[in-house]
Design an enzyme around this catalytic site. Structure first.
Site, PDB file in Angstrom:
ATOM      1  N   GLY A  14       0.835  -1.202   0.000  1.00 35.47           N
ATOM      2  CA  GLY A  14       0.000   0.000   0.000  1.00 35.47           C
ATOM      3  C   GLY A  14       0.865   1.246   0.000  1.00 35.47           C
ATOM      4  CB  ALA A  15       4.355   1.728  -1.039  1.00 34.68           C
ATOM      5  CB  SER A  16       0.172   3.500  -4.515  1.00 29.63           C
ATOM      6  OG  SER A  16      -0.989   3.038  -3.857  1.00 29.63           O
ATOM      7  CB  VAL A  65      -2.340  -7.583  -0.276  1.00 34.23           C
ATOM      8  CG1 VAL A  65      -0.997  -6.908  -0.347  1.00 34.23           C
ATOM      9  CG2 VAL A  65      -3.451  -6.602   0.068  1.00 34.23           C
ATOM     10  CG  ASN A  91       0.157   0.830   4.950  1.00 36.15           C
ATOM     11  OD1 ASN A  91      -0.323   1.470   5.868  1.00 36.15           O
ATOM     12  ND2 ASN A  91      -0.016   1.187   3.658  1.00 36.15           N
ATOM     13  CB  SER A 143      -7.330   0.261  12.790  1.00 39.07           C
ATOM     14  OG  SER A 143      -8.248   1.287  13.141  1.00 39.07           O
ATOM     15  CE1 TYR A 156      -9.690  -0.681   8.047  1.00 41.35           C
ATOM     16  CE2 TYR A 156     -10.400   0.192  10.165  1.00 41.35           C
ATOM     17  CZ  TYR A 156      -9.486   0.154   9.133  1.00 41.35           C
ATOM     18  OH  TYR A 156      -8.363   0.940   9.189  1.00 41.35           O
ATOM     19  CE  LYS A 160      -6.739  -2.275   9.165  1.00 42.48           C
ATOM     20  NZ  LYS A 160      -5.413  -2.249   8.520  1.00 42.48           N
ATOM     21  CB  ILE A 189      -4.052   8.817  10.043  1.00 42.04           C
ATOM     22  CG1 ILE A 189      -3.654   8.004  11.295  1.00 42.04           C
ATOM     23  CG2 ILE A 189      -2.829   9.434   9.365  1.00 42.04           C
ATOM     24  CD1 ILE A 189      -3.031   8.788  12.424  1.00 42.04           C
TER      25      ILE A 189
HETATM   26  P1  NAP Z   1      -5.390   4.862   1.747  1.00 43.47           P
HETATM   27  O1  NAP Z   1      -4.898   6.238   1.541  1.00 43.47           O
HETATM   28  O2  NAP Z   1      -6.728   4.476   1.265  1.00 43.47           O
HETATM   29  O3  NAP Z   1      -4.285   3.860   1.158  1.00 43.47           O
HETATM   30  C1  NAP Z   1      -4.502   2.481   1.137  1.00 43.47           C
HETATM   31  C2  NAP Z   1      -3.337   1.826   0.425  1.00 43.47           C
HETATM   32  O4  NAP Z   1      -3.577   0.420   0.400  1.00 43.47           O
HETATM   33  C3  NAP Z   1      -3.162   2.298  -0.990  1.00 43.47           C
HETATM   34  O5  NAP Z   1      -1.799   2.515  -1.254  1.00 43.47           O
HETATM   35  C4  NAP Z   1      -3.693   1.135  -1.821  1.00 43.47           C
HETATM   36  O6  NAP Z   1      -2.958   1.047  -3.040  1.00 43.47           O
HETATM   37  C5  NAP Z   1      -3.374  -0.037  -0.925  1.00 43.47           C
HETATM   38  N1  NAP Z   1      -4.220  -1.190  -1.209  1.00 43.47           N
HETATM   39  C6  NAP Z   1      -5.564  -1.309  -1.043  1.00 43.47           C
HETATM   40  N2  NAP Z   1      -5.966  -2.505  -1.483  1.00 43.47           N
HETATM   41  C7  NAP Z   1      -4.858  -3.149  -1.938  1.00 43.47           C
HETATM   42  C8  NAP Z   1      -4.640  -4.411  -2.537  1.00 43.47           C
HETATM   43  N3  NAP Z   1      -5.640  -5.279  -2.761  1.00 43.47           N
HETATM   44  N4  NAP Z   1      -3.380  -4.759  -2.882  1.00 43.47           N
HETATM   45  C9  NAP Z   1      -2.364  -3.888  -2.692  1.00 43.47           C
HETATM   46  N5  NAP Z   1      -2.502  -2.681  -2.132  1.00 43.47           N
HETATM   47  C10 NAP Z   1      -3.750  -2.314  -1.770  1.00 43.47           C
HETATM   48  O7  NAP Z   1      -5.400   4.496   3.299  1.00 43.47           O
HETATM   49  P2  NAP Z   1      -4.419   4.869   4.515  1.00 43.47           P
HETATM   50  O8  NAP Z   1      -5.197   5.739   5.408  1.00 43.47           O
HETATM   51  O9  NAP Z   1      -3.093   5.272   4.035  1.00 43.47           O
HETATM   52  O10 NAP Z   1      -4.363   3.441   5.206  1.00 43.47           O
HETATM   53  C11 NAP Z   1      -3.208   2.624   5.244  1.00 43.47           C
HETATM   54  C12 NAP Z   1      -3.394   1.579   6.316  1.00 43.47           C
HETATM   55  O11 NAP Z   1      -3.566   2.228   7.577  1.00 43.47           O
HETATM   56  C13 NAP Z   1      -4.635   0.716   6.112  1.00 43.47           C
HETATM   57  O12 NAP Z   1      -4.352  -0.620   6.471  1.00 43.47           O
HETATM   58  C14 NAP Z   1      -5.636   1.317   7.078  1.00 43.47           C
HETATM   59  O13 NAP Z   1      -6.589   0.383   7.493  1.00 43.47           O
HETATM   60  C15 NAP Z   1      -4.720   1.734   8.208  1.00 43.47           C
HETATM   61  N6  NAP Z   1      -5.305   2.762   9.063  1.00 43.47           N
HETATM   62  C16 NAP Z   1      -5.625   3.995   8.577  1.00 43.47           C
HETATM   63  C17 NAP Z   1      -6.190   4.929   9.432  1.00 43.47           C
HETATM   64  C18 NAP Z   1      -6.571   6.320   8.983  1.00 43.47           C
HETATM   65  O14 NAP Z   1      -7.184   7.051   9.793  1.00 43.47           O
HETATM   66  N7  NAP Z   1      -6.246   6.735   7.775  1.00 43.47           N
HETATM   67  C19 NAP Z   1      -6.426   4.605  10.765  1.00 43.47           C
HETATM   68  C20 NAP Z   1      -6.085   3.342  11.226  1.00 43.47           C
HETATM   69  C21 NAP Z   1      -5.523   2.433  10.366  1.00 43.47           C
HETATM   70  P3  NAP Z   1      -3.553   0.673  -4.501  1.00 43.47           P
HETATM   71  O15 NAP Z   1      -4.956   1.205  -4.557  1.00 43.47           O
HETATM   72  O16 NAP Z   1      -2.591   1.318  -5.423  1.00 43.47           O
HETATM   73  O17 NAP Z   1      -3.478  -0.823  -4.554  1.00 43.47           O
END
Ligand code: NAP
Length: 250
Positions: A14-16, A65, A91, A143, A156, A160, A189
């Protein structure tokens, strides 16, 4: 550039964008070579360019993934390219929210497959070379919702909370090989994942955060760098809450 992780090989899923992108930038900033994995190759290429512009080293790998074949092929390609993965940041994650009464099984399956099964399968695909190497850091991005639960997010929250079970069990399995396994439980976040929340939900959430603000992706990345460092070598099976005080657990 710092050198805390110089020579280390890291993989971030999820590095994009969002937290994964921030983790990749921070690990590279500390001298690690970073394998960037996600589905969106164009965005991965942008992150690679950003890392290289800052003097770091990164390579992109298209990886879904939610697909076992893609995980196997991706893990193979990464190990062929770098010889090993020493720091694995699980991630990649999605949400598909809905109240239990309304939730489709497909939405349950998608979230569990991506967040939990993806973590298991990718870890499994990389654990053998990591054990041989006798040094490793696995960091699972869980999370706060996995600790507290959240209405509208049974899928979700289950994924988690499941990641915490994986973290603690695997930590016991691989400790003798010099591998630590920890989780980070971010609170609220600011990323694209939370950008979809409406203002009411956002305002309600703010009242639950003692520090009175949302966190940044860079603040999660800083914890990832810490857990990946030599200095964190005696920490394993731990869940690090990075949530502004939203949940103060044990
Ligand atoms: P985001 O901006 O939506 O990014 C999610 C990332 O996951 C994207 O890079 C996406 O890349 C990748 N992804 C999704 N499905 C995928 C798949 N099938 N295969 C490979 N990559 C995949 O979300 P974020 O907020 O950065 O979240 C990152 C992590 O932190 C998640 O696990 C989320 O549950 C956790 N988290 C976030 C928060 C928050 O408040 N933001 C809070 C708690 C936990 P592609 O679409 O390019 O594949």
């Amino acid at each position: 550039m710092e050198t805390k992780l110089k020579g280390r090989i890291a993989l971030v899923t999820g590095a994009s964008q969002g937290i994964g992108r921030a983790c990749a930038l921070a690990l590279a900033e500390e001298g690690a070579t970073v394998a960037l994995a996600a589905r969106n190759e164009a965005k991965l290429a942008e992150v690679k360019a950003e890392i290289e512009a800052a003097g770091g080293v990164a390579e992109t790998f298209a990886l879904d993934v939610a697909s076992e074949e893609s995980i196997k092929a991706g893990a193979k390609a990464i190990v062929e390219r770098f010889g090993k993965v020493e720091i694995l940041v699980n991630n990649a994650g999605i949400t598909k929210d809905g109240l239990v009464m309304m939730m489709k099984k497909a939405d349950w399956d998608d979230v569990i497959n991506t967040n939990l099964t993806g973590t298991f399968l990718l870890t499994q695909a990389l654990i053998r070379p990591m054990m041989k190497n006798r040094w490793g850091r696995i960091i699972n991005i869980s999370s706060v919702v996995g600790r507290t639960g959240q209405a509208g997010q049974v899928n979700y929250a289950a994924s988690k909370a499941g990641m915490l079970g994986v973290t603690r069990s695997l930590a016991r399995e691989v400790a003798s090989r010099g591998i630590t396994v920890n989780a980070i439980a971010p609170g609220y976040i600011e990323t694209q994942m939370t950008a979809v929340l409406d203002d009411k939900v956002r305002a309600a959430m703010m009242t639950q955060i003692p520090l009175g603000r949302a966190g940044s992706d860079a603040e999660i990345a800083a914890s990832v760098v810490f857990l990946a460092s030599e200095g964190a070598g005696y920490i394993t099976g731990h869940v690090l809450d990075v949530n502004g005080g939203m949940f103060m657990g044990g």
